[in-house]
Design a protein around this motif. Sequence first.
Motif, PDB file in Angstrom:
ATOM      1  N   GLU A  21     -21.812 -29.739  13.895  1.00 26.34           N
ATOM      2  CA  GLU A  21     -21.767 -30.313  12.550  1.00 26.34           C
ATOM      3  C   GLU A  21     -20.615 -31.295  12.396  1.00 26.34           C
ATOM      4  O   GLU A  21     -20.662 -32.194  11.567  1.00 26.34           O
ATOM      5  CB  GLU A  21     -21.508 -29.197  11.526  1.00 26.34           C
ATOM      6  CG  GLU A  21     -22.433 -28.015  11.625  1.00 26.34           C
ATOM      7  CD  GLU A  21     -23.577 -28.152  10.668  1.00 26.34           C
ATOM      8  OE1 GLU A  21     -23.356 -28.648   9.550  1.00 26.34           O
ATOM      9  OE2 GLU A  21     -24.689 -27.787  11.043  1.00 26.34           O
ATOM     10  N   HIS A  79     -29.714 -32.790  15.266  1.00 22.57           N
ATOM     11  CA  HIS A  79     -29.534 -31.982  14.061  1.00 22.57           C
ATOM     12  C   HIS A  79     -29.330 -32.954  12.905  1.00 22.57           C
ATOM     13  O   HIS A  79     -28.287 -33.593  12.800  1.00 22.57           O
ATOM     14  CB  HIS A  79     -28.321 -31.072  14.233  1.00 22.57           C
ATOM     15  CG  HIS A  79     -28.053 -30.197  13.042  1.00 22.57           C
ATOM     16  ND1 HIS A  79     -28.972 -29.289  12.569  1.00 22.57           N
ATOM     17  CD2 HIS A  79     -26.974 -30.088  12.234  1.00 22.57           C
ATOM     18  CE1 HIS A  79     -28.465 -28.665  11.514  1.00 22.57           C
ATOM     19  NE2 HIS A  79     -27.259 -29.132  11.285  1.00 22.57           N
ATOM     20  N   HIS A  81     -28.665 -34.191   9.218  1.00 19.75           N
ATOM     21  CA  HIS A  81     -28.164 -33.928   7.862  1.00 19.75           C
ATOM     22  C   HIS A  81     -28.668 -35.080   7.010  1.00 19.75           C
ATOM     23  O   HIS A  81     -28.324 -36.222   7.258  1.00 19.75           O
ATOM     24  CB  HIS A  81     -26.625 -33.899   7.845  1.00 19.75           C
ATOM     25  CG  HIS A  81     -26.065 -32.555   8.177  1.00 19.75           C
ATOM     26  ND1 HIS A  81     -24.838 -32.138   7.721  1.00 19.75           N
ATOM     27  CD2 HIS A  81     -26.570 -31.542   8.901  1.00 19.75           C
ATOM     28  CE1 HIS A  81     -24.604 -30.908   8.174  1.00 19.75           C
ATOM     29  NE2 HIS A  81     -25.633 -30.520   8.899  1.00 19.75           N
ATOM     30  N   ALA A  88     -26.459 -30.987   3.987  1.00 18.23           N
ATOM     31  CA  ALA A  88     -27.507 -31.096   5.002  1.00 18.23           C
ATOM     32  C   ALA A  88     -28.868 -31.465   4.426  1.00 18.23           C
ATOM     33  O   ALA A  88     -29.576 -32.313   4.974  1.00 18.23           O
ATOM     34  CB  ALA A  88     -27.602 -29.776   5.768  1.00 18.23           C
ATOM     35  N   GLY A 119     -31.271 -29.877   9.209  1.00 21.30           N
ATOM     36  CA  GLY A 119     -30.066 -29.399   8.538  1.00 21.30           C
ATOM     37  C   GLY A 119     -30.427 -28.549   7.330  1.00 21.30           C
ATOM     38  O   GLY A 119     -31.357 -28.881   6.570  1.00 21.30           O
TER      39      GLY A 119
END
Length: 204
Positions: A21, A79, A81, A88, A119
């Motif tokens: 993240e 991933h 966001h 997210a 996310g």
Amino acid sequence: MRNSVPFESAGPVAVVSCHVERPLDDAAWGRFERLQRRRPGGFDVIALIRPPDPDYGEDEARWLERARLAASRARFGLHTHWTSPTHARPTGGDPSERVRHETQFLRERGLDPVYFCGGGWYTDDAVRAAVAELGLIDCTPRSGKPGPGVLPTTHSLGALARAVVRPLPRYVHAYFHDFDLLDVRRRYALSASLAVLGRRATKI
Ligand SMILES: [Zn+2]
């Protein structure tokens, strides 16, 4: 076949991923980088990385260096966001467009994502369709079995710690966040759980 995972196994199978993240946070990245190098439990920890967000002034060059290192060590994934580095889930627009755009961003830089995880666990029909069309394996579902195009994420850190002291489920996909590693108790809990999991399950 790239878009499928071997899951026919007599005993339990396991896989481990990290939601990266904060790839530009030196402390969180440093912890993740060391953990991935150390291979706790013998696992190649999959990095599900959030791309840099130019709207928030994130440095692409440093991000790329880190993403390439993570991708050189284990299979790698996107991933997304949708709203901001710290928010997210989407708050507007077409979420599937961002998935396409970010996948293209990675591929244009020579990175080859294998996985996708939304996310905040967000997904919708258009996102699922985009993920399939892009040839990514979806880790967003929170239950179910692995199969073509899908590798559900089943165990949080806490759930993993409880699972490894009991009869193991046939399939465990444990996940954690890079920032979990900043907490010494969480870090040790993860390492201890993965050591046990690595002895008890076949790695996929
Ligand atoms: Zn996230």
